[in-house]
Design a protein around this motif. Structure first.
Motif, mmCIF file in Angstrom:
data_model
loop_
_atom_site.group_PDB
_atom_site.id
_atom_site.type_symbol
_atom_site.label_atom_id
_atom_site.label_comp_id
_atom_site.label_asym_id
_atom_site.label_seq_id
_atom_site.Cartn_x
_atom_site.Cartn_y
_atom_site.Cartn_z
ATOM 1 N N VAL A 142 0.860 -1.181 0.000
ATOM 2 C CA VAL A 142 0.000 0.000 0.000
ATOM 3 C C VAL A 142 0.894 1.228 0.000
ATOM 4 O O VAL A 142 1.668 1.457 0.932
ATOM 5 C CB VAL A 142 -0.949 0.007 1.213
ATOM 6 C CG1 VAL A 142 -1.901 1.187 1.129
ATOM 7 C CG2 VAL A 142 -1.727 -1.302 1.295
ATOM 8 N N VAL A 172 -2.169 6.417 -1.208
ATOM 9 C CA VAL A 172 -3.450 5.867 -0.759
ATOM 10 C C VAL A 172 -3.805 6.451 0.603
ATOM 11 O O VAL A 172 -4.926 6.911 0.829
ATOM 12 C CB VAL A 172 -3.393 4.323 -0.693
ATOM 13 C CG1 VAL A 172 -4.648 3.748 -0.055
ATOM 14 C CG2 VAL A 172 -3.171 3.745 -2.072
ATOM 15 N N TYR A 173 -2.835 6.455 1.507
ATOM 16 C CA TYR A 173 -3.071 6.975 2.853
ATOM 17 C C TYR A 173 -3.325 8.478 2.844
ATOM 18 O O TYR A 173 -4.192 8.974 3.564
ATOM 19 C CB TYR A 173 -1.902 6.643 3.774
ATOM 20 C CG TYR A 173 -1.737 5.165 3.989
ATOM 21 C CD1 TYR A 173 -2.635 4.458 4.783
ATOM 22 C CD2 TYR A 173 -0.704 4.469 3.396
ATOM 23 C CE1 TYR A 173 -2.495 3.088 4.979
ATOM 24 C CE2 TYR A 173 -0.554 3.109 3.580
ATOM 25 C CZ TYR A 173 -1.450 2.430 4.378
ATOM 26 O OH TYR A 173 -1.308 1.084 4.563
ATOM 27 N N VAL A 207 -8.976 5.498 8.201
ATOM 28 C CA VAL A 207 -7.757 4.888 7.662
ATOM 29 C C VAL A 207 -7.634 3.438 8.124
ATOM 30 O O VAL A 207 -7.352 2.541 7.332
ATOM 31 C CB VAL A 207 -6.502 5.701 8.036
ATOM 32 C CG1 VAL A 207 -5.229 4.937 7.704
ATOM 33 C CG2 VAL A 207 -6.512 7.045 7.323
ATOM 34 N N THR A 225 -10.439 1.257 6.348
ATOM 35 C CA THR A 225 -10.319 1.027 4.907
ATOM 36 C C THR A 225 -9.028 0.324 4.502
ATOM 37 O O THR A 225 -9.002 -0.334 3.461
ATOM 38 C CB THR A 225 -10.432 2.347 4.119
ATOM 39 O OG1 THR A 225 -9.441 3.248 4.581
ATOM 40 C CG2 THR A 225 -11.805 2.956 4.268
ATOM 41 N N THR A 226 -7.967 0.449 5.303
ATOM 42 C CA THR A 226 -6.685 -0.147 4.903
ATOM 43 C C THR A 226 -6.211 -1.252 5.833
ATOM 44 O O THR A 226 -5.232 -1.919 5.530
ATOM 45 C CB THR A 226 -5.574 0.922 4.841
ATOM 46 O OG1 THR A 226 -5.328 1.420 6.163
ATOM 47 C CG2 THR A 226 -5.943 2.037 3.895
ATOM 48 N N THR A 252 -4.617 -0.856 8.471
ATOM 49 C CA THR A 252 -3.297 -0.448 8.949
ATOM 50 C C THR A 252 -3.468 0.304 10.263
ATOM 51 O O THR A 252 -4.316 1.196 10.361
ATOM 52 C CB THR A 252 -2.609 0.489 7.924
ATOM 53 O OG1 THR A 252 -2.500 -0.196 6.680
ATOM 54 C CG2 THR A 252 -1.230 0.895 8.390
#
Length: 117
Positions: free
Chosen positions: A13, A17-18, A96, A99-100, A102
């Protein structure tokens, strides 16, 4: 870049994206006029358009696959800056991570300017 290992392989990723996700989440919070960037030529703070909002976001990657996020924003005149900042921190961290997948270590919000109207 965050690397996620799955049964099917590895997912990488990218920071863009972040920055996009964090910028959108922050911009959608009450009291936020938009993302900000300080001009290198004149030192003034400028409001970023939606397509360039990632310039107001800095993502730092850590060795343990967590990230830290810095946001530079412009707020509406008359809002409670502390409440808006706390709302942004909570919303950005939640969106965040959701959706990821992370972990977000820290979210720092810098209010660079206030706008009327």
């Amino acid at each position: 870049m965050v690397k996620v290992n799955t049964e099917q392989g590895q997912i990488n990723v990218n920071s863009s994206v972040y920055t996009y996700i964090a910028g959108m989440a922050a911009s959608n919070c009450f009291g936020v006029k938009g993302m900000a960037v300080r001009s290198m030529t004149d030192g003034l703070v400028h409001l970023l358009r939606k397509e360039a909002m990632s310039k107001g976001v800095l993502v730092t990657f850590h060795d343990d696959n967590t990230i830290s996020i810095e946001l530079h924003i412009i707020v509406d005149h008359g809002v409670n800056i502390s409440a808006v900042g706390e709302s942004i921190i909570n919303e950005v961290r939640y969106v965040v991570q959701k959706t990821t997948d992370t972990q977000v270590r820290t979210v720092k919000v810098y209010v660079d300017s206030m706008m009327i109207g």
